[in-house]
Motif scaffolding. Sequence first.
Motif, PDB file in Angstrom:
ATOM      1  N   SER A 280      -3.265   4.913   6.279  1.00 45.10           N
ATOM      2  CA  SER A 280      -1.830   4.574   6.242  1.00 45.10           C
ATOM      3  C   SER A 280      -1.611   3.067   6.111  1.00 45.10           C
ATOM      4  O   SER A 280      -0.679   2.624   5.413  1.00 45.10           O
ATOM      5  CB  SER A 280      -1.148   5.089   7.505  1.00 45.10           C
ATOM      6  OG  SER A 280      -1.749   4.538   8.670  1.00 45.10           O
ATOM      7  N   LEU A 281      -2.463   2.264   6.747  1.00 45.94           N
ATOM      8  CA  LEU A 281      -2.353   0.814   6.599  1.00 45.94           C
ATOM      9  C   LEU A 281      -2.627   0.401   5.160  1.00 45.94           C
ATOM     10  O   LEU A 281      -1.904  -0.421   4.577  1.00 45.94           O
ATOM     11  CB  LEU A 281      -3.324   0.114   7.542  1.00 45.94           C
ATOM     12  CG  LEU A 281      -3.343  -1.410   7.501  1.00 45.94           C
ATOM     13  CD1 LEU A 281      -2.009  -1.969   7.993  1.00 45.94           C
ATOM     14  CD2 LEU A 281      -4.495  -1.960   8.342  1.00 45.94           C
ATOM     15  N   GLY A 282      -3.671   0.995   4.553  1.00 45.91           N
ATOM     16  CA  GLY A 282      -3.994   0.664   3.171  1.00 45.91           C
ATOM     17  C   GLY A 282      -2.915   1.102   2.190  1.00 45.91           C
ATOM     18  O   GLY A 282      -2.592   0.386   1.234  1.00 45.91           O
ATOM     19  N   VAL A 283      -2.325   2.286   2.426  1.00 44.92           N
ATOM     20  CA  VAL A 283      -1.269   2.764   1.531  1.00 44.92           C
ATOM     21  C   VAL A 283      -0.057   1.842   1.600  1.00 44.92           C
ATOM     22  O   VAL A 283       0.546   1.492   0.564  1.00 44.92           O
ATOM     23  CB  VAL A 283      -0.889   4.218   1.891  1.00 44.92           C
ATOM     24  CG1 VAL A 283       0.392   4.635   1.172  1.00 44.92           C
ATOM     25  CG2 VAL A 283      -2.019   5.164   1.531  1.00 44.92           C
ATOM     26  N   GLY A 284       0.324   1.423   2.815  1.00 44.60           N
ATOM     27  CA  GLY A 284       1.477   0.533   2.944  1.00 44.60           C
ATOM     28  C   GLY A 284       1.264  -0.795   2.249  1.00 44.60           C
ATOM     29  O   GLY A 284       2.146  -1.280   1.508  1.00 44.60           O
ATOM     30  N   LEU A 285       0.100  -1.411   2.447  1.00 46.74           N
ATOM     31  CA  LEU A 285      -0.177  -2.694   1.792  1.00 46.74           C
ATOM     32  C   LEU A 285      -0.307  -2.537   0.281  1.00 46.74           C
ATOM     33  O   LEU A 285      -0.003  -3.479  -0.471  1.00 46.74           O
ATOM     34  CB  LEU A 285      -1.447  -3.300   2.381  1.00 46.74           C
ATOM     35  CG  LEU A 285      -1.365  -3.711   3.856  1.00 46.74           C
ATOM     36  CD1 LEU A 285      -2.686  -4.273   4.337  1.00 46.74           C
ATOM     37  CD2 LEU A 285      -0.226  -4.715   4.077  1.00 46.74           C
ATOM     38  N   THR A 286      -0.743  -1.374  -0.179  1.00 46.59           N
ATOM     39  CA  THR A 286      -0.840  -1.137  -1.623  1.00 46.59           C
ATOM     40  C   THR A 286       0.539  -1.140  -2.272  1.00 46.59           C
ATOM     41  O   THR A 286       0.721  -1.678  -3.379  1.00 46.59           O
ATOM     42  CB  THR A 286      -1.558   0.190  -1.889  1.00 46.59           C
ATOM     43  OG1 THR A 286      -2.880   0.129  -1.349  1.00 46.59           O
ATOM     44  CG2 THR A 286      -1.647   0.467  -3.377  1.00 46.59           C
ATOM     45  N   THR A 287       1.529  -0.563  -1.609  1.00 45.65           N
ATOM     46  CA  THR A 287       2.887  -0.582  -2.171  1.00 45.65           C
ATOM     47  C   THR A 287       3.437  -2.005  -2.239  1.00 45.65           C
ATOM     48  O   THR A 287       4.197  -2.345  -3.161  1.00 45.65           O
ATOM     49  CB  THR A 287       3.813   0.302  -1.322  1.00 45.65           C
ATOM     50  OG1 THR A 287       3.844  -0.185   0.028  1.00 45.65           O
ATOM     51  CG2 THR A 287       3.343   1.745  -1.317  1.00 45.65           C
ATOM     52  N   VAL A 288       3.056  -2.847  -1.274  1.00 45.33           N
ATOM     53  CA  VAL A 288       3.464  -4.251  -1.345  1.00 45.33           C
ATOM     54  C   VAL A 288       2.740  -4.951  -2.486  1.00 45.33           C
ATOM     55  O   VAL A 288       3.325  -5.777  -3.211  1.00 45.33           O
ATOM     56  CB  VAL A 288       3.197  -4.946   0.003  1.00 45.33           C
ATOM     57  CG1 VAL A 288       3.530  -6.437  -0.083  1.00 45.33           C
ATOM     58  CG2 VAL A 288       4.011  -4.295   1.113  1.00 45.33           C
ATOM     59  N   TYR A 289       1.469  -4.669  -2.672  1.00 43.83           N
ATOM     60  CA  TYR A 289       0.685  -5.266  -3.747  1.00 43.83           C
ATOM     61  C   TYR A 289       1.276  -4.908  -5.112  1.00 43.83           C
ATOM     62  O   TYR A 289       1.426  -5.771  -5.999  1.00 43.83           O
ATOM     63  CB  TYR A 289      -0.766  -4.794  -3.649  1.00 43.83           C
ATOM     64  CG  TYR A 289      -1.612  -5.110  -4.854  1.00 43.83           C
ATOM     65  CD1 TYR A 289      -2.269  -6.332  -4.959  1.00 43.83           C
ATOM     66  CD2 TYR A 289      -1.755  -4.179  -5.889  1.00 43.83           C
ATOM     67  CE1 TYR A 289      -3.033  -6.630  -6.078  1.00 43.83           C
ATOM     68  CE2 TYR A 289      -2.525  -4.464  -6.994  1.00 43.83           C
ATOM     69  CZ  TYR A 289      -3.172  -5.686  -7.099  1.00 43.83           C
ATOM     70  OH  TYR A 289      -3.936  -5.975  -8.197  1.00 43.83           O
TER      71      TYR A 289
END
Length: 345
Positions: free
Chosen positions: A187-196
């Motif tokens: 979930s942390l990786g998915v959230g930061l991916t949307t910001v990226y």
Amino acid sequence: MRTDIFARLDREPEPPKIVAPRMSRHRIALFGGTLAFYLAIVWAVLITSWLVALDWKVMLFRPYQQWPELHAFLDYYVVLGQRGPTAVMVACWLGWRSWRQHTLRPLLVLGTSLLLLNVTVGAVKLGLGRLGPHYATQIGSAEMFAGGDIFPSGHTANAVVTWGILAYLATTPRARRYLSAVSATVSLGVGLTTVYIGTHWLSDVVLGWAAGLLILLALPWFEPLIARTEAWIFAMREQWRERRDGARPATVTGPGTGTGTEPQPVLLTQSMAADGLAAETVTAAAEPVLPAGHPAPGARARAHGGHPVRPGSMPVAPAGVRRPPPHTERGARGTGSAARPMTGG
């Protein structure tokens, strides 16, 4: 008894005794703290505080241009937060667990969590109406109440809930710790991916994490409802089985049931009935079939006019075949002298 690793894939003979989590004081404290954090993020965005300025700095930094080599991989990784694919994957796993453990609780917990996710996150999204970074109109603005639907991040909240359900339904403390770490990382990786990629502000992602965690912490309040729903479904299944078995006709064997063990009626032709052979034909057809060499005591004696029948003589004509008329000479001899046995000479 199987001892290999594949024995763990077999269906358990009886439902295991799994204790559903309760709303303890520790969980209530976590729920209250997360809710306060959730409201603080919403308030900080509404008043256009330093958090909104941080959102604009990250967006103008354009991470997808700073590290373009990650773009291809993260385009696939972000799918782990989409509701459709993740719900199907987790539902398949929990469906197998439901079959193996003779319980519907895993699937019902997943359905309850997704329903809560759609209602709560969807209502806040539509109510606040924030625009995404690609549709922003004024630098430094919070872009609230502009017809958008990205605050909080649905990808992030869905990743927290969908993968967090696996940790919530774990049956051992060790499995719960490992699955909690895995779900938090995903979930942390998915959230930061949307910001990226640039589809969400940083505050959207932070609020999405809080929204998903609130749903996981509130699930014990719904456990009694889930248990009653499971009991009702099983009761309806038993009633359906009883109606199905009651509507099925019973199989009865014996004489007169059409199983082939009773004597069958013989159809007589009109010519046979006119010649007066009906009685003899019916009697001969109803007699049992005897082995060769055993005379039939009833019909054969009547067919020869009272003469004893020796073994190997001509059998009675079968049903449905018209017998030729008797010879006159044989009939004359039969009337003139008494019957006597014949020898081989």
